[in-house]
Design an enzyme around this catalytic site. Sequence first.
Site, PDB file in Angstrom:
ATOM      1  N   GLY A  27      38.849  49.496  21.318  1.00 42.05           N
ATOM      2  CA  GLY A  27      38.492  49.908  22.668  1.00 42.05           C
ATOM      3  C   GLY A  27      37.491  48.970  23.324  1.00 42.05           C
ATOM      4  N   GLY A  28      37.612  48.768  24.627  1.00 40.63           N
ATOM      5  CA  GLY A  28      36.806  47.790  25.348  1.00 40.63           C
ATOM      6  C   GLY A  28      35.320  48.054  25.325  1.00 40.63           C
ATOM      7  CD  GLN A  29      34.780  51.810  27.613  1.00 43.68           C
ATOM      8  OE1 GLN A  29      35.591  52.114  26.754  1.00 43.68           O
ATOM      9  NE2 GLN A  29      34.870  52.223  28.854  1.00 43.68           N
ATOM     10  CD  GLN A  30      34.688  51.699  19.949  1.00 46.82           C
ATOM     11  OE1 GLN A  30      34.153  51.671  18.873  1.00 46.82           O
ATOM     12  NE2 GLN A  30      34.740  52.768  20.698  1.00 46.82           N
ATOM     13  CB  THR A  31      29.484  48.269  18.519  1.00 48.63           C
ATOM     14  OG1 THR A  31      28.746  49.081  19.384  1.00 48.63           O
ATOM     15  CG2 THR A  31      28.624  47.198  17.922  1.00 48.63           C
TER      16      THR A  31
END
Lengths: 1327, 186
Positions: free
Chosen positions: B68-72
Amino acid sequence: MASVSSTVSSTVSSTSTFFIERDEFLNLIDNLVEYEDNEPAVERLKTILDRYLESPTLLDPHLEEIMSKLVAPSNNLIHETYGETTIEAAIEAKSANEGPKILHTYLTLISHLAKVRGYKTIKKLFTHEAVDLEPTLSCLLSQDRSNHLLWSSRYSLLLWLSMLALVPFDISTIDSTSSSSSNTSSNLVSQIISISKSYLSDPGPIRLAAAVCLSSVLTRPDMEHGHLQSFMSYSQSILKARVGQNKDVEGKGQVSHLSDDTFLTMGVVHTLAHLFKYGDREKFLIYVDSFLEQIILVAENGGSQTMLRKLLVKLFQRVGTTFMPVRIVPWRYQRGRRSLLNNMSNNAVVASSSPSPLPPPPTSPSSVTSEPEIYVPPELEDVVDQLLTGLRDRDTVVRWSAAKGLGRITERLPRECADDVVGGILELFSEEETDSAWHGANLALAELARRGLLLPFRLPKIVPIIVKAIHYDVRRGQNSVGAHVRDAACYVCWAFARAYSPEVMKPFVADLAEGMLLAALFDREINCRRAASAAFQENVGRQGNENFSHGIEILTAADYFTLGNRVKAFTEISCFVAGFEKYRKGIIGHLTQVKLFHWDVEIRLLASKGLGNLVELDRDYMADVVLKELIGKVCDPDLLVRHGAVLGIAEIVKAQGSNVSAQHAAITNVVVEVEKARLYRGKGGEIMRSAICRLIECVSLAQLPLPVKTQVRLLDSVDDCIKHPLEEISVSAVAGLRALLKQYFPVASTGPSSRLHSRVFEKYAKVVEEEDNAAATRGFALALGCLPAKLIAFNPEALETAVNLLCKCADINFKVGEEPDAETRRNCVKALTEIVKAVGVGENKIQTFSGTDKKDLVSVGLSKALVEKIFATLFLCMEDYSMDKRGDVGSWVRCATLNAVETLTLEAVNASKSLRPDAADNAAAGGEDEDEVLGTLAERMQLLDEDINNVVIASVQSSSPMKDEWRNPKVPEQYFDVATSITVLGLILKQLAEKLDNVRDLAGNILHRLLNVDKIPLVADRVFLTEALRTKEGETMNWASPSTTFTMIIKAMNIDVYHEAIVEGLAVSVGGLTESVVKSSAAALIDWVKTMKKLKGWRHLARLGRTLIGLMRKFEKNERIVVPVLKTVHLLLQNEALRSEDRRTAKENKAEDVEEEKDSFGPTMLKLIKAEAHGSKSYKKIVAIVDVGMDFVSEIEWGGADDEDKAYFDEILSFIFALLGHPFPKVRKYVAEQLYVALLENEGAVKDDSKYDDACSVILESAWDGEVEATEEQEVGVRVRRNELADLMGVELSEKARAKRVAKKGKEKVKKDELASYMSLVKEAGR
Amino acid sequence: MGLLSIIRKVKAKEKECRLLILGLDNAGKTTILKKFNGEDINTISPTLGFNIKTLSHRGYLLNCWDVGGQQTIRSYWRNYFEATDGLIWVVDSADRVRIEDCKRELDNLMSQEKLAGASLMIFANKQDLAGAMSTDEIGEALGLNGEKFKTRHWSIVACSAVEGGGLLEGMDWMTDDISSRIFMLS
């Protein structure tokens, strides 16, 4: 291999190869023919190839090119040779004709390629034209088999032959011999087979090539009868012989060792494995029965050879697959794979349908829903049995091969039989089985799962087993095994994640997730933690975050990198994960039931720490359940359990604080209980003691309300542990004591009651002062340091008593009983440090404690007199170089002192009112200093050349205006002054220049902190000092590394005020014994000398000489310093640092600076070494003296010398000649050798040139280690020879020296002396 | 020979590789993966977490990790059983506003030691939208010809996840490139 070039037009891309040496490599090959000696080129080619051993596939795109460059010329050469000779001739001329050397080179490179990339890939790149067959065979036949260096040719030729043998024509049509002779045994095929067979017993790689070659010939369709049959019966006989032989060996009770038979068996088994793999299954069916029986026998007789066992397992697999036809079993579990291409092209279809379970596997006759009846021969059971046995093998390769074999066979079985296999594997997971069996069974399960052969209905049984395996840990004595099992269990979890759909896995997710998480957090081994986290990651990714609660959050915190740190995993990440309620109970349970009782004490400690950190997540559960449970275990018969329990209780209590009312009494009772059960005794008593001490510390920190009686009871327990000889225990006891005394034992405003004072301080002081048990003095010295201010500084007198006592006992001359004890001294220094920290500096330093009588107790700080006293003591302790049989034990004291000095300096500076108010200014000024651009070394030297006092004042002034009071020691509330500062920094710098790595490390860090972090004021020459020790921006300096430290310290040596201290330390390093230290320090010193010479810094060089002379005087007859200093002098003289310059400047300076330069270096040093040599019995020292003396000899130049010089030269030579008559034969010999060398270098040392040759020959021809006086065996005594030499060299020896200096004492005495000296020499030599 | 080396060998034999699909949020990563997987792309919501899908392509098994794009994303760079062989960086070609962010994130990623050996495939996605930047423009904006990309195998392909154009070409390049140096494990 797909071509790399992409033809997509709308893309922009970079291209490059991963075979970076490609051009060089191909060039080298092209030029091989041209070299006279191509050995270096071949070596280079091999080196390049070897770099790709790890990832050989990188070579793939270039293999064809490389191989064609090797194969084509080889082929030509083979044909050429073949043209000259026929096969028959070749056989006759076997050894005569090895073929050209270049052919061997090519073939060697091919074999090397096969080694790197694997023979299967390389094999395919040989030429395979029919015309090549006979020449290649002929070439192979003509090889000289006795030449082991050329094995690679034979290897490559056999591989080549294996390709050529595949020619698709009837082989007789290309057989030139078959037409001429009808004799079948000599035809082409027979020859290939017989030569290959003969290589089957080769101990090296040729065996493999032979097996490959044989199998490829024998699997030709036209070989079915005849050759194949005969080979099969040959193999039978070999195997039979093997069984028989092994039985014989067993009968005789001998251990079978590696023999040709073993290699031959391996070769045959290998060939068979290939045959069964590549041959036509149905044709081989007729052989399997008889072979199976035979190889089972071979396998049962086993062998110590891993390779043989692996090959046998492989053969079983191949035999097994021969029984069953290949098919795709309809019962296979299909999660399925999707083809990217299909999906992309069937856009329209897909878009309409929702994601559905995959269509059934490709249609084939067997994929009807009801499985057709399939005959499974009973022999297959034997095969599977053997493979299951292979899973338990002690070698991983064998187990892995067995696991693969089971996978391949199961793939062909009907469902029921396959399930039996699974059952067989599961049986291996039993308590009785070995760890190897568990490991093998895990591999097999993973293999089956990967192939879709482990049906979901088995999972309920398997999952609990895997969860068990993931924690598998079996104790073996002090150790344990099972890391590989746990690792493999993680692999199974990982494989499951890929094999099953989320719906199938759902029921098991909770168990598996917990198992994987616990392993990821708490496994002892890093690889298992990482494996578990990888498995968890795979599961979350494939099974969905919904199934694995909080999967993503956990993964983000517990990734590959963070889990690498075990302490972090146990104490931090575990807390984070336990924050999710779903996993909390599992984590707490695992820690309290498993890890707290782990066999490794480190893990028990970590588990207890982790547990402590978890307390705040669920206080009630911890107090009510966990604590209760652990308290019940404190007297468990198992040491691990009771130790872990005590540790656990300690940490939980600490974290709970006083909030454990329910268990309150039980907790305080633990100590009593353990002591009553006498658990301090016997095995494990020590760790129980330190655990109990920790418990007492934690109880105190938690401030559990305790009745006075209990407080005293605990104090008694701690006291008992303080005097324990094991340092760990006394350290943890002291930690316990500190907390206990701080928390309990209230005092009145006038100080502690006399009862308490005598119970604690006076008791401890008495022990330290009077006890002759070193363990007790060490422990209680440390204990004195941890007394809180309320007990030690309640009035100035009490404090003074304590400080005086510790100062007295820290002194190097203080003795415990009869012996000095370094640890006691060290602990006294540590205690002083602690007291300084606890009470602080300054009479008016006020700390208040609420007293028992409602008034506050005020503690006092250290008075100025005491500060000075402590400083003085510490300065003395810094000179503690005592040695005992453990080595430099004084270094412990010095290290403790370094820390103490730092603490005291900081406290003193902070307490000095006159220094502190403008502390901020100082810091700012210090900052400016650092930014100041310093000129070149030359400029700085000029600065340094100014008067020492000016420099000190100037630099101090540069930080802030100089105040009189800093120099005036009488100023009140001024505890630190310039003189102290110089001594402190000088001593630290000296330690930084010394030879022990750990001492340097500590000194460096302290210096860095004082100068750059705390920025203490009154630093003389701060600018130069910080510049010299400047580290690179943002780099952490490793002071322990000699190569970097010495270059820095040398720079600081030019600073006047620190010069002597640094030289003293440096000389010890340069003249030391540790190679790395000597090398780096000597190199740094010589560099410095060179720089000084270049910059004409004669003054500095001369000063170095004076300092060294000063050291010789200061440490007269002290071998610790004198020997290294002499070695340093020798080094400097060798590098002409003191000699040439010194005498010259000495003379130049005479006029202007008579007083200072009167003693020039040489004569002074000569006097000193004469004094040192007098009566010395240390060979080491005399050698150092002789070396320096010889340096002076090589300086002698009679021509043009004035009177003063002449007297000096005479003095040198007569000293050398005195040594030449030394009572130690070894010394005499050494002196003579060195004198000879010196004369060779400097002919001018002989007064009369004409006698030079004679002098040299006298030295050479005399037996200097012979008797001093003439004896019956020895015509001329050493003394006579020496006098002769003296005459030749023009040395005037006094009559006294000429006469029987030695003999005068009487012969008897001499003999005795020499005996004694021999003893000392033997001792020296033995070092 | 330990288990790890065995696993590596098996991986090489089975021609498996591990691809990370990364990019800013709303770039279309999941859409691309679903398209690859033949799933419905009409109902896609932001990916909270990550998915792993296995696809076969040209004889290779591609384990695609859609993060996912917002993941660390550090957690996914490396794991015990496999290293990352390829990176698929998805760019929203129509989002000119955030192209700077995109460059920064990519630079950051490229400086990671653990990803040093991986091939980089950049999908210039959403080419079907009006005003989408061309591959040249995007290459320029991301600085692909700069020093940082000198030593890396990279390619940029124009595509549209919704229409499906360009996706196959990109994956062809990826498999080819990885296969030319396949399974180089650090």
